[in-house]
Structures are given as C-alpha cells and as structure tokens.
Enzyme design. Sequence first.
Site, PDB file in Angstrom:
ATOM      1  N   LYS A 110     -18.624 -86.323  39.374  1.00 55.20           N
ATOM      2  CA  LYS A 110     -18.927 -87.433  38.429  1.00 55.20           C
ATOM      3  C   LYS A 110     -17.438 -87.432  37.563  1.00 55.20           C
ATOM      4  CE  LYS A 110     -22.267 -90.188  37.299  1.00 55.20           C
ATOM      5  NZ  LYS A 110     -23.460 -90.427  38.335  1.00 55.20           N
TER       6      LYS A 110
HETATM    7  P1  NAD Z   1     -24.597-100.529  33.423  1.00 58.33           P
HETATM    8  O1  NAD Z   1     -23.540-100.394  33.012  1.00 58.33           O
HETATM    9  O2  NAD Z   1     -24.835-101.739  34.825  1.00 58.33           O
HETATM   10  O3  NAD Z   1     -25.735-100.727  32.539  1.00 58.33           O
HETATM   11  C1  NAD Z   1     -26.118 -99.902  31.465  1.00 58.33           C
HETATM   12  C2  NAD Z   1     -26.853-100.585  30.489  1.00 58.33           C
HETATM   13  O4  NAD Z   1     -27.220 -99.645  29.507  1.00 58.33           O
HETATM   14  C3  NAD Z   1     -26.480-101.630  29.892  1.00 58.33           C
HETATM   15  O5  NAD Z   1     -27.392-102.673  29.640  1.00 58.33           O
HETATM   16  C4  NAD Z   1     -26.003-101.181  28.301  1.00 58.33           C
HETATM   17  O6  NAD Z   1     -26.278-102.207  27.324  1.00 58.33           O
HETATM   18  C5  NAD Z   1     -27.064-100.230  28.233  1.00 58.33           C
HETATM   19  N1  NAD Z   1     -26.888 -99.279  27.167  1.00 58.33           N
HETATM   20  C6  NAD Z   1     -25.802 -98.571  26.974  1.00 58.33           C
HETATM   21  N2  NAD Z   1     -25.847 -97.678  25.895  1.00 58.33           N
HETATM   22  C7  NAD Z   1     -27.195 -97.880  25.292  1.00 58.33           C
HETATM   23  C8  NAD Z   1     -27.860 -97.409  24.319  1.00 58.33           C
HETATM   24  N3  NAD Z   1     -27.186 -96.389  23.304  1.00 58.33           N
HETATM   25  N4  NAD Z   1     -29.157 -97.820  24.124  1.00 58.33           N
HETATM   26  C9  NAD Z   1     -29.818 -98.584  24.921  1.00 58.33           C
HETATM   27  N5  NAD Z   1     -29.075 -99.282  25.918  1.00 58.33           N
HETATM   28  C10 NAD Z   1     -27.990 -98.905  26.250  1.00 58.33           C
HETATM   29  O7  NAD Z   1     -25.066 -99.289  34.213  1.00 58.33           O
HETATM   30  P2  NAD Z   1     -25.990 -98.878  35.456  1.00 58.33           P
HETATM   31  O8  NAD Z   1     -25.336 -98.725  36.634  1.00 58.33           O
HETATM   32  O9  NAD Z   1     -27.189 -99.651  35.428  1.00 58.33           O
HETATM   33  O10 NAD Z   1     -26.586 -97.320  35.181  1.00 58.33           O
HETATM   34  C11 NAD Z   1     -27.424 -96.954  34.190  1.00 58.33           C
HETATM   35  C12 NAD Z   1     -27.797 -95.668  34.457  1.00 58.33           C
HETATM   36  O11 NAD Z   1     -28.196 -95.187  35.491  1.00 58.33           O
HETATM   37  C13 NAD Z   1     -26.662 -94.597  34.073  1.00 58.33           C
HETATM   38  O12 NAD Z   1     -27.405 -93.332  33.564  1.00 58.33           O
HETATM   39  C14 NAD Z   1     -26.353 -94.342  35.486  1.00 58.33           C
HETATM   40  O13 NAD Z   1     -25.644 -92.905  35.595  1.00 58.33           O
HETATM   41  C15 NAD Z   1     -27.594 -94.282  36.294  1.00 58.33           C
HETATM   42  N6  NAD Z   1     -27.472 -94.612  37.670  1.00 58.33           N
HETATM   43  C16 NAD Z   1     -26.631 -95.551  38.127  1.00 58.33           C
HETATM   44  C17 NAD Z   1     -26.539 -95.826  39.420  1.00 58.33           C
HETATM   45  C18 NAD Z   1     -25.772 -96.948  40.057  1.00 58.33           C
HETATM   46  O14 NAD Z   1     -26.008 -97.340  41.291  1.00 58.33           O
HETATM   47  N7  NAD Z   1     -25.417 -98.048  39.409  1.00 58.33           N
HETATM   48  C19 NAD Z   1     -27.270 -94.882  40.357  1.00 58.33           C
HETATM   49  C20 NAD Z   1     -27.921 -93.671  39.872  1.00 58.33           C
HETATM   50  C21 NAD Z   1     -28.090 -93.797  38.615  1.00 58.33           C
END
Ligand code: NAD
Length: 425
Positions: A110
């Site tokens: 990561k």
């Molecule tokens: P993203 O950037 O698309 O969305 C993140 C969201 O979280 C946004 O709506 C943002 O406003 C919100 N956020 C940020 N800080 C915050 C806070 N303090 N309180 C409340 N909301 C908050 O990111 P994503 O790709 O959707 O990833 C979200 C989570 O899922 C992360 O933990 C990431 O590691 C995990 N994840 C993502 C994927 C993927 O394919 N994108 C895969 C596995 C896990």
Amino acid sequence: MEKTQVKKQSMHATVLNQFNKTAAIMHLNENIRKILCISNNEITVNFPVKMDDGNVEIFTGYRVQHNNALGPYKGGLRYHNTVDVDAARALAMWMTWKTSLAGLPFGGAKGGIEIDPRDYSISELERITRRFTYALGENIGPDHDIPAPDVNTNAQTMAWIADTYMSTIPSSERSQNKHIVTGKPIGIGGLEGRDRATGFGVYISAKLFLDTKGERLDGKTFIVQGFGNVGYWAAYFMIQDGAKFIGVQDAHASLYKEEGINIEALAEHCKPRKGSIEGFPEAVNIDATDFFNINCDIIIPAALGNQITAENAPRITASLILEGANGPIDQEGEEILLENGITIIPDIYCNSGGVIASYFEWLQNKNGELWSRKTVLKKLEKKLTENFKNIHNEVNNSDLDWRSAAYLIAISRIETAYEQRGIFP
Ligand code: NAD
C-alpha cells in the site's frame, strides 16, 4: 466542517493486534510470526513538483511492501492528509491477509502521498502523480508491485501512472505491460465492472451473511460512512435488493432520512461539489458524533480507519457491520461490539471484491483478453461465495468470531508457503 471522533489507536497497532490474536489461537510458527510482523520494504520518496503558479513544492510519497510469499505485491495508492508510513504499513499488512484469504497469487502493499487533493488543480495532481511514479521507479512493476486506486485516487490516477511507467521502458515492451496498474480506464485495458467491484462485494457479503440466518436484505435499514467509490456502489446494490438507505456521512456532513435517501439525487448533488454530500436538501443534517448511533440494521463504514472506537461502539444498535473500509474498527471498539453480540464481517473479506476484480484485470491484460461486465460480476460473485463459505465453515467449526476465522485461513496459507519453500539461505 464537522469533526468526526478522536482517533486513539494507530492503524498499525490495530492490524498487528488482529494478527497476533490469531497467531496465538493457531499457534503460528514463531519464526513465521516474526517475519509477518514487519514489512519487507518501506520506500519513502521525496520529489519536487512545479505548481501552477510556478513555485516548486516538495512532496513525500510512500510505498510499503509488506509480504510477497504468495505473489507480486498488490495494493492501492491513497492521497490523503492521514497518509504516513505507519498508515501505509498497516494497510499493506491488511492487503497481505486479504489477497491470501481471497486465494489470489498476490502479496500485500500500500502507499500514497500525504496531500489533500482538493488543494490542487487537476494539472497539478497529474504532475504530482507522474513525478511520484517516476520517483518510485523500479519499485513498482507489472509482475513485482501493482498499484490500484484507493481513497482520493481513481481510474484517471491509474492512467497517469501507467503512461508514466510506459515512458520509462523500451517502446517494444509497452503493450505487454498494461498490467502495471489495475483500476485503469476501460480504454487502456481496464476491466468492465472494476469501478463497482468493491461495493458489489460488500453487498454480496450482506446477502450471504443474511442467508445463513434465513433472512433477506429486503426491508433492512442501513447507513454508510463514506460516499466515494465503495460507499456509493455498496449502497447502490443494497438498495437494488430492497434495503433502505437511511443515513450517510462523508468528510463534510452527516445526513439522515427515515424514509430512505434517494441515492441518484444525492450522487447528482455531489458532482459539482468535488464529491461532497454537504448541503443535500432532501435529508436532515445530524451531528457527526451521533452518526454510527442511528437506529438501523446494518452499518457500512466505507471511509477511513479507526472510525468505530470505545467512544461510539457502546451506543451502536445495528446488529451487523460490513467493513467496506480497511480497519474501520479499532481494538477497543471491536471488543465492545463483540461483547454486545454484533457481527462484524471483516474488511479482509468484505471489501475483497476490489482486489479480486483487480486480479481479473491483471489476468485479462496478461492474456490479451476482454471480459464483459456480466462475466466479471458473475465470476466475482462465485469467488466471493466460495471464500464466504470457507470463513463460515471456520466460524461454525470453532468458537471464533468472523475476523479471527478469516485471519486464520489467510495466515495458514502464508504459513504453508513459508514451510514449503524454507528461508534463504
Ligand atoms: P473514495 O476516495 O472514493 O471515498 C472516500 C469517502 O470517505 C469520501 O466520501 C470521503 O468524503 C469520505 N471520508 C473521508 N474522510 C472522512 C471522515 N473523516 N469521516 C467520514 N467520511 C470521510 O475512497 P474509496 O475508494 O471509496 O475507499 C474507501 C475505503 O474503502 C478506504 O478505507 C479504502 O481503503 C477501502 N477500499 C477501497 C477499495 C476500492 O476499490 N476503492 C477496495 C478495498 C477497500
């Protein structure tokens, strides 16, 4: 901007605790435990980028490669002001468990850059990404370490990385190296359905879990923290299956609507606001600290780590938590939830739809194939169902909670790899 809860424990402490808890349960070979407690490589790069106003700013980027016993390092790149080596170390370790549990020939990595992308223009973000890729150099590679999107990065970010990487290798090799990143735009070798794969997996985990109880999603209420890639698609599929979306929180606001939030209207509202849900007129604003305590059946944390802690866990009334995010519950929070009989479907299974789809994209690129979205989602559901059954069997055959059962399967596979290959020299 509203403030969410104070975070007490580092994410690395959270994942290390989870690992050591299972290592003790399964009597993991002490030598292998020692190896798995630390990262293989922790790369920090500092690099200059010219800003739109002509000034030069120095950025710091990280890539932590935790373990590659099962295959090339795999994991996302995050652009967020909480990114540091500790966060990357924790997230890389979670990737190792996740790829192993999913039965993929990948290890865990990561990385990211400590920035708030909202502070930069698109052309600045492009230059930052390209220069970061260049600085990482041979530390990434299509059969060595394959990045993917994470918080605040997306298909466009992956396209810039791919193009920059291609510019550094001989032109005759470019067409065979499309798999340098996954989560790319479709036009340059991306996978149909990769955008929704993680959220789809979160939904499948809800469906499969409820099946074990003879229950259905239809009529269940749920709330989602994070309305980004994972949060949006998880909510989308849950709604399609009849569940009611009554609360949502992002970095800027917390919203509630008892009758159900119209997800498409909310998505439209976010578009001109850099993705923010703030100011959505069709729901009520609530205090950020009360969000997880909304009365509902299911909670989907899909934002950042350590969001459910000893502070808010005691007031949670939902009976099921689906970890869309990585590490959203800290150790103390988890102890309280388990004590209160709340089921947690752990991140390393619940959000594994993304990395499984990334594996499909990697294979598609390596083999010069093109898969349809229907094929992708069908294959994804099959793989997620098989993996769910393995964990469910472990839960049934032991006294373990879902996380420990998932860890046990993941760590056992890596243990076997070390036992079979031995340790050099
Ligand atoms: P993203 O950037 O698309 O969305 C993140 C969201 O979280 C946004 O709506 C943002 O406003 C919100 N956020 C940020 N800080 C915050 C806070 N303090 N309180 C409340 N909301 C908050 O990111 P994503 O790709 O959707 O990833 C979200 C989570 O899922 C992360 O933990 C990431 O590691 C995990 N994840 C993502 C994927 C993927 O394919 N994108 C895969 C596995 C896990």
